[in-house]
Structures are given as C-alpha cells and as structure tokens.
Design an enzyme around this catalytic site. Structure first.
Site: not given
Length: 555
Positions: A136, A138-139, A141-142, A157, A292
C-alpha cells in the site's frame, strides 16, 4: 505580513499554494492573507488556467480538491478538520471525509538507500525475503511485506524520502497564517487558530516519527494486556527507527469486508460489541485512544479477535477530562440535560455564553429522545446534535474532545455496519456508570482530599515567608497601595453597619421593654416607668433609622 516567509526556501511553495487557491476559486482568501502580495513583490505571476471549470463545483468539493492537490500536509489538515463536527457542517464533513492519502508507490530502488541507512545493512541481508512491490502507499509512507529468517511475516512501513522538508515548510506557512487570521479576522478568533495549528503541528510531527507510533502501540497493548479480544501487532525494535516501522504482519479480514466476515462465520454482533468495548475502555478508562479507528485500521481474526493497526494518530484525555466526558455522555444517555449544559459551559472557557438559551436548546434536543428505549437511542446522532448546538452558540470543543467525538461517530457507524441493531448507548452505559462510580470511590476521594490537604499545608507553610517579603518590600518603599477606589465602598459599608446596629438596638429595646412590663417580682409602677422609657428609646432609634434610610435612598 508575509515578508518573513518570502525567502528562497519558502517562496516557491507559497506560489504553489496561492496558485491552487486561485484555481479553485479561493483567490480572495489568498489575497486576504497576503499571499498574492508576496508573490507580486517577488515578481512572480499566478497561473490561472482552467479556473472557471472548478467554479461549477460546490464550495466543500472545491475545498477538498484543493487540499488534495496541495499534498500531504494539507490532506492531513483536511482529515483533522473532518473530525471537527463542532466547527463544520455536515456537507463539509462529508467531503473532507473523502480525503485519501492514496498515491502511486515509489519504486523500491528509489528508497533502497534510505532503508539501507536505517537498517545498517542491505534489506536482503536483514530479511530472508522482501517483497519489493508495495503492499500500500500513501503520501507519508508506503508499506512492503517481508519475512524474517524464522519465516515470520512482517510489515515494513517506510517514510517517503524528503517528505519531512516539504511538511516543515507547510507547517511554517500554516503557523504564520494562523497569526494573520488571529490578527485580521476577529470573527474567527473564537476558533483559536493558533491553538489549532499548534495541535495539528504536534500531531503531524508525531505521525512522521514512526518510533513514536510504535511507542503508542506498545502503550495501548499494555493497557489491554488482560483483554484478549484486542490484538496489537508486535514491534521489532531492532530495526524500527524514526523513518522505518517494522511490525508483525496481520493476517485477517479487513474491517470493511462484511462479506468476508459472513464467509468466515464470525459473530457480527459479537464483533460490534467487542469493538465498542475496546474504544470505551481506551477513552473512559485509559485516557489514551486510537484517534482514527476507521475500517482500514481494523482486521477481524479467524478466532473472533480484533487487530488494530496504525497508531500514528492517538488522543490523550486527562483524568479530569475523562470524568467530564463520562458525565456528558451519561447525561445524554440518561436524559439529564442539566449535566450536559454544565459540562458544555465549563468547556466554553472565557467565551460568552447565553446560558439560558443553551440550556433551553439542550432540553429541546434531549426531549426528542425522552421515553425511547435505550436500544433506540442513537448516540452518534445525539453527539452530532450537541456539535450543531456548539456551532450555533459559537462554542468550540477542545481539540482532544473533537477527536474523541469523531472516534465515537466512527465506532457507531462501524458497529451498525456489522450489526444493524447495534445498541451503542446500551453498550456504553456500563462504562459510563463505572466511570461515575470510580470518581466517587473512597480511595479516589481520599486521594483528592490528600492532595487538597497537602496544597493547603504548603500554602500555610509559605505564608509567613511571603508576608515577610511583602512587608520588607513595603518598608523599602517598593510597594505603593492605592485604595482610593475602595473609599466609596468602605463608606457605604460603614453606613450599612451603622443602620444594622441601630436596627438591632431598636429591636432589643422593644423586646426588652415588653419583657420588663410583663415580668413579676418588681413593683408595677417601676416596671411601667422602665418599660415606657425603653419604648421611647426604641421610638427615637426608629426615627433615626428611618431618616438614615431616606437619606441613603436619595444619594
């Protein structure tokens, strides 16, 4: 206003932000905060191509797309704003709730050097196998899957290279923006922009520190040591650092995959209740909660347990605040509007509040649920109603409470996704009752009394020393007392005391004279003369008192 930011380091980013704002129809905002002026002074022009096509969108949609285009800092800001049910209406919350960090993953070879630096060796030398295709992205991390020498699956991560520099530049701009809003927009001061940016900055910096995220995970795992229904992936500290997080891989059903839950034969109602218990314990008992808890951060394991991941954003609630939250929620569930109003007024701080109107609005809102069975209460709807009242009355929730409200709303939505008959209010009530009882438990009362007594003793111990210091300074002429403003009050007080004294004397003479006249053992002639003298004295005192009262009323 922006001269201090118009440096070689930040000017390019200012142009990017101003260009996006203008393109999405927020040019007036850019002008009001001085961005366009800074660019004009620097001799730079704004690109306005394709601006008209965006003006057909609604304002919430334009805001979402602008934040999405501005990158990770502003995406995170939008996600935080999506939790502020006390500030924004439903249409903005829905749009901002769609903000996603999904971006194309970087090729592993582009991040290999950073991973090598963090591990101290080539990734293949540390792990038996590593999947160079991102699981996956994201802005910030990946993630990549890897396996240890013993075959244990783990997740890497990895923070995107160079992302911190971009975010720090944006945070400097946001801090300056908050100062400008505070100075130029009095109508927005009640939202406490500087405090909001300060909290956002701290939250985002913590989220960039993957070691801090792992510490949060371990703290929450320790709080749930005796609760097997929740699983927190193990942290591998030997390879974890600020830019790299190595944790055990979770093999489970994603939180949004209801079909997968059905196919696995899991108890959907039991999962909903377990999830509610987890969040209630975090908020009301531990004071440290996952801020979250959306379905993407939850996995259902084959044995019915719930695994929770991604502790980059957590909320902290102090013990006094937890007591207030318990009282507020209990007041809503038990339909006690006075308790709800008292807590909201306490949270308002120095803000001006029309208490009677607020109380009436809360009574009206809670009255809608009066007589309903507990299972029919919708806590999420009630919290949204409270948030709408806060907006209407110009009140703002403290930042930690806004995260908590959003967590409860997400939890109830997830619970009803699993079980349409999910009873959030009923699930919460035992926790609220225990929280209320704990506050008044003998041990806690004794502890609070001990703290109060210790504080009082410290004050008494320091009092002589402070008095000596005060008198010494007064003797040296370092202190001057100005009490002229108190003289009128002192005169009024003295007159009031005199009238009160005269009234007491008058009453005493009347009572005493009556007793003397009616008493025996004394010649009646003498009793009559003495009593008559007392009544005459009381009459004279009454006349004097009447004159004083009339004169004081004319002043």
């Amino acid at each position: 206003m922006w001269e201090t930011l118009s440096t070689v380091r930040d000017l390019g980013r200012i142009q990017e932000i101003a260009t996006v704002l203008v393109r999405y129809g927020f040019g007036d905002v850019a002008r009001r905060i001085g961005m366009t002026g800074a660019l004009e002074k620097a001799g730079r022009l704004l690109r306005l191509e394709h601006a008209e096509e965006y003006l057909t969108m609604s304002t919430p949609e334009r805001l979402r797309r602008a934040l999405q285009e501005l990158g990770p800092t502003f995406i995170k800001l939008g996600q935080i704003l999506a939790t502020r049910v006390d500030l924004l209406g439903p249409e903005f919350l829905r749009e901002l709730g769609q903000l996603q960090n999904n971006v194309p993953a970087l090729d592993f070879e582009l991040i290999r050097a950073q991973v090598r630096e963090d591990l101290g060796a080539e990734p293949e030398a540390v792990f038996a196998r590593i999947d160079t295709t991102a699981l996956a992205a994201a802005s910030l991390a990946q993630t990549h899957r890897a396996w240890l020498a013993d075959g244990t699956a783990v997740i890497l991560k990895i923070r995107r290279p160079g992302i911190r520099e971009t975010i720090e530049a944006d945070l400097r701009l946001l801090a300056r923006l908050a100062e400008i809003v505070q100075a130029r927009a009095p109508e927005l001061r009640r939202y406490r922009p500087r405090e909001m940016v300060r909290q956002f900055t701290a939250s985002l910096r913590n989220e960039l520190d993957f070691a801090a995220e792992c510490h949060n995970a371990e703290r929450i795992a320790a709080n749930f040591a005796g609760h097997p229904e929740m699983v927190v992936p193990k942290v591998y500290w030997a390879w974890t650092s600020e830019r790299l997080n190595v944790q055990a891989f979770v093999e489970g059903i994603p939180g949004a995959d209801i079909a997968g839950v059905e196919a696995a034969g899991l108890d959907r109602r039991g999962l909903a209740q377990a999830g509610a218990d987890i969040v209630m314990k975090m908020v009301l008992e531990d004071g440290l909660f996952h801020a979250d808890p959306h379905p993407g951060n939850l996995f259902y394991l084959p044995d019915g347990r719930i695994a929770v991941i991604d502790f980059g954003m957590v909320g902290h609630v102090s013990a006094p605040r937890r007591a207030q939250i318990a009282r507020l929620l209990y007041g809503m569930v038990a339909q006690q509007p006075q308790d709800v109003a008292d807590i909201l007024i306490d949270w308002a701080g120095d803000a001006e509040v029309d208490e009677e109107r607020l109380q009436a609005d809360i009574d009206e809102m809670i009255d809608q649920y009066r007589g309903l069975p507990l299972k029919d209460l919708r806590m999420g709807r009630m919290l949204l109603g409270i948030s709408a009242l806060l907006r209407e009355h110009g009140l703002v929730l403290p930042g930690d409470l806004a995260l908590m409200v959003k967590a409860f709303l997400t939890l109830e939505g997830l619970g009803r996704l699993l079980d349409p008959e999910f009873d959030m209010a009923g699930q919460a009530r035992p926790f609220l009752e225990r929280a209320m009882l704990r506050r008044y438990a003998p041990r806690r009362l004794a502890r609070r009394g001990q703290r109060a007594l210790a504080g009082s003793l410290d004050l008494l111990e320091d009092l002589p020393r402070e008095l000596r210091r005060l008198l010494r300074r007064y003797g040296r002429g370092n202190i001057q007392l100005e009490v002229t403003s108190l003289r009128p009050f002192g005169n009024q007080f003295a007159h009031a005391v005199n009238r009160l004294t005269m009234g007491i004397i008058t009453a005493a003479l009347i009572v005493g004279s009556s007793i003397v006249i009616d008493s025996g053992g004394v010649p009646s002639r003498f009793r009559t003369a003495l009593g008559l003298a007392g009544f005459i004295g009381a009459g004279l005192c009454g006349v004097v008192l009447l004159v004083w009262t009339v004169r004081s009323g004319r002043r």
